[in-house]
Design an enzyme around this catalytic site. Structure first.
Site, mmCIF file in Angstrom:
data_model
loop_
_atom_site.group_PDB
_atom_site.id
_atom_site.type_symbol
_atom_site.label_atom_id
_atom_site.label_comp_id
_atom_site.label_asym_id
_atom_site.label_seq_id
_atom_site.Cartn_x
_atom_site.Cartn_y
_atom_site.Cartn_z
ATOM 1 N N TYR A 154 8.213 -0.154 -3.534
ATOM 2 C CA TYR A 154 7.063 0.758 -3.517
ATOM 3 C C TYR A 154 7.215 1.807 -2.413
ATOM 4 O O TYR A 154 7.007 3.002 -2.644
ATOM 5 C CB TYR A 154 5.788 -0.061 -3.309
ATOM 6 C CG TYR A 154 4.503 0.729 -3.400
ATOM 7 C CD1 TYR A 154 3.988 1.112 -4.632
ATOM 8 C CD2 TYR A 154 3.795 1.077 -2.249
ATOM 9 C CE1 TYR A 154 2.797 1.817 -4.723
ATOM 10 C CE2 TYR A 154 2.603 1.782 -2.330
ATOM 11 C CZ TYR A 154 2.110 2.151 -3.566
ATOM 12 O OH TYR A 154 0.929 2.858 -3.652
ATOM 13 N N LYS A 158 7.520 5.882 -2.873
ATOM 14 C CA LYS A 158 6.541 6.797 -2.292
ATOM 15 C C LYS A 158 7.171 7.727 -1.249
ATOM 16 O O LYS A 158 6.741 8.874 -1.086
ATOM 17 C CB LYS A 158 5.383 6.003 -1.682
ATOM 18 C CG LYS A 158 4.566 5.222 -2.718
ATOM 19 C CD LYS A 158 3.938 6.141 -3.758
ATOM 20 C CE LYS A 158 2.999 5.407 -4.689
ATOM 21 N NZ LYS A 158 2.335 6.317 -5.654
#
Length: 246
Positions: A154, A158
């Site tokens: 993640y 990002k």
């Protein structure tokens, strides 16, 4: 205000995406609610906008699928005649310690969170370049700025969004298209509702303002970046995190 503008918000059937769709619609934009999960929730988001006098439609598309994204963007442009705002909000999590993370879990998160944004920008930017105007907003995260244990996939996705934002901003600026990112911190959504009490307390301890944020506060930031007033801002990452990352 955004009267006469067409906006796509990916992953907009709930949470932050839904709040952004509602905010843009409240300012006059015709909003396309993208979803890939529950059609019922997407219809509910659409209905809530329409009940307040706004304009909204729904469109199922897996943003991780390049060909689906091409058709999605083409269909929206054909229906509305323009595409002025793109908010890349769709995202998933498959948390786990790096040494135990499966290749599949890593790839799925990158495919949706990062490649999904590439896919939509790839096709939306064509129309925006023709119009010589447009606003692209990518939803990053404090995890992509500061990192977070148990979220290697993640955080990588990002952080990649921030790099994609800067590169796209440089490429599209000469035609009046701005590209910015928003990095939310802990926001009151379904994703944070499942956290245990101790985890939430530990998170709040890291936030100078001492509380979780609300989806509407992130939506307000997105609406500003989508506005004419933000026309001289590009390639930036706006943190909406209560001061977690300074």
């Amino acid at each position: 205000m955004l009267e006469g503008k067409t906006a796509i918000v990916t992953g907009a059937s709930r949470g932050i995406g839904k709040a952004i769709a509602q905010k843009l619609a409240s300012q006059g934009a015709a909003v396309v609610i993208n979803y890939n999960g529950s059609e019922e929730k997407a219809q509910e988001a659409q209905r809530e906008i329409q009940e307040k006098g706004g304009t909204a439609s729904i469109y199922r598309c897996n943003v991780a699928d390049y060909a689906q994204c091409e058709k999605f963007i083409q269909d929206v442009i054909q229906e509305y005649g323009s595409l002025d705002i793109l908010v890349n909000n769709a995202g998933i999590t498959k948390d786990g310690l790096l040494m135990k993370m499966t290749e599949e879990d890593f790839d799925k998160v990158i495919a949706t969170n990062l490649k999904g944004a590439f896919n939509t920008i790839r096709f939306a930017s064509r129309q925006m370049l023709k119009q010589r105007s447009g606003r692209i907003i990518n939803m990053s995260s404090v995890s992509g700025v500061a990192g977070n244990a148990g979220q290697a996939n993640y955080a990588a996705s990002k952080a990649g969004l921030i790099g994609l934002t800067k590169a796209a901003a440089r490429e599209l600026a000469s035609r009046g298209v701005t590209v910015n990112a928003i990095a939310p911190g802990f926001i009151e959504t379904d994703m944070t509702d499942v956290l245990g009490v101790k985890v939430k307390e530990a998170a709040v301890a890291q936030i100078p303002l001492g509380r979780f944020g609300k989806p509407e506060q992130v939506a307000a930031a997105a609406a500003f970046l989508a506005s004419e007033e933000a026309g001289y801002i590009t390639g930036q990452t706006l943190h909406v995190d209560g001061g977690m990352v300074m």
